[in-house]
Design a protein around this motif. Sequence first.
Motif, PDB file in Angstrom:
ATOM      1  N   ASN A 131      32.266  46.904 121.128  1.00  0.00           N
ATOM      2  CA  ASN A 131      31.732  47.581 120.027  1.00  0.00           C
ATOM      3  C   ASN A 131      30.140  47.421 120.017  1.00  0.00           C
ATOM      4  O   ASN A 131      29.455  48.021 119.153  1.00  0.00           O
ATOM      5  N   GLU A 132      29.470  46.730 120.925  1.00  0.00           N
ATOM      6  CA  GLU A 132      28.076  46.708 121.006  1.00  0.00           C
ATOM      7  C   GLU A 132      27.371  47.871 121.070  1.00  0.00           C
ATOM      8  O   GLU A 132      26.280  47.889 120.461  1.00  0.00           O
ATOM      9  N   LYS A 133      28.130  48.893 121.835  1.00  0.00           N
ATOM     10  CA  LYS A 133      27.083  49.998 122.052  1.00  0.00           C
ATOM     11  C   LYS A 133      27.023  50.700 120.387  1.00  0.00           C
ATOM     12  O   LYS A 133      26.102  51.604 120.441  1.00  0.00           O
ATOM     13  N   TYR A 134      27.781  50.388 119.551  1.00  0.00           N
ATOM     14  CA  TYR A 134      27.596  51.224 118.148  1.00  0.00           C
ATOM     15  C   TYR A 134      26.788  50.154 117.187  1.00  0.00           C
ATOM     16  O   TYR A 134      26.616  50.679 116.114  1.00  0.00           O
ATOM     17  N   LEU A 135      26.409  49.094 117.536  1.00  0.00           N
ATOM     18  CA  LEU A 135      25.633  48.263 116.576  1.00  0.00           C
ATOM     19  C   LEU A 135      24.000  48.721 116.794  1.00  0.00           C
ATOM     20  O   LEU A 135      23.641  49.081 117.961  1.00  0.00           O
ATOM     21  N   PRO A 136      23.452  48.533 115.788  1.00  0.00           N
ATOM     22  CA  PRO A 136      21.814  49.208 115.823  1.00  0.00           C
ATOM     23  C   PRO A 136      21.017  48.243 116.844  1.00  0.00           C
ATOM     24  O   PRO A 136      21.375  46.892 116.835  1.00  0.00           O
TER      25      PRO A 136
END
Length: 197
Positions: free
Chosen positions: A191-196
């Motif tokens: 999910n890291e790529k979805y975090l700001p």
Amino acid sequence: MLHALGITHVVSVGECALVPPSNVDPSAPASTSCTVGPHFIAGKGPGGHGSLWMEEREGRIKVLDIKGVCDDGIDTLEPQLEPICDWIEKARAEGGKVLVHCRVGVSRSATVTIAYVMKHLSLPLVDAYLIVRSRRLSVLIQPNMRLLYNLLGWEVKLARERAGDDPERLRQELARSLNWPYLAKEVHLLNEKYLPA
């Protein structure tokens, strides 16, 4: 809309789906609660048309309303997973189509859906998570850490059921599982790529 999609059953997780709309007298008979008359609350519009409460009350949709589960990292779904999965399985065996929902569709409903996939397909948690995530296309699913921990316990419970009294089979079943720190890290990386930034 649900009828157009062929939905016959709804699992509502923590959203109190069976609360009567504010414009309907809940004590009215089902056949009159949708009409203008003594059971209509003046000034509120037609009585509950389209609400899950009305759909369930009039027998068009069956609803399993799971109350008291907030997406707060404190509430648990652990004791409800088995009865929910059994209810979904029964609905599907009757030829029904089941919609699982919560407020946002990211944590609680994802947890229930993952639990069902784990049981129905005899899959480990990570595989079930990835299947559910792939069906959501670009929508992120992310059970909160408490619910993810519930799923980890569910995985062990299902493994024990599949193994029965065979310790070797149990060892093999549990070898497919991930330990908690590794699982938490991998979910974070997914999910890291979805975090700001």
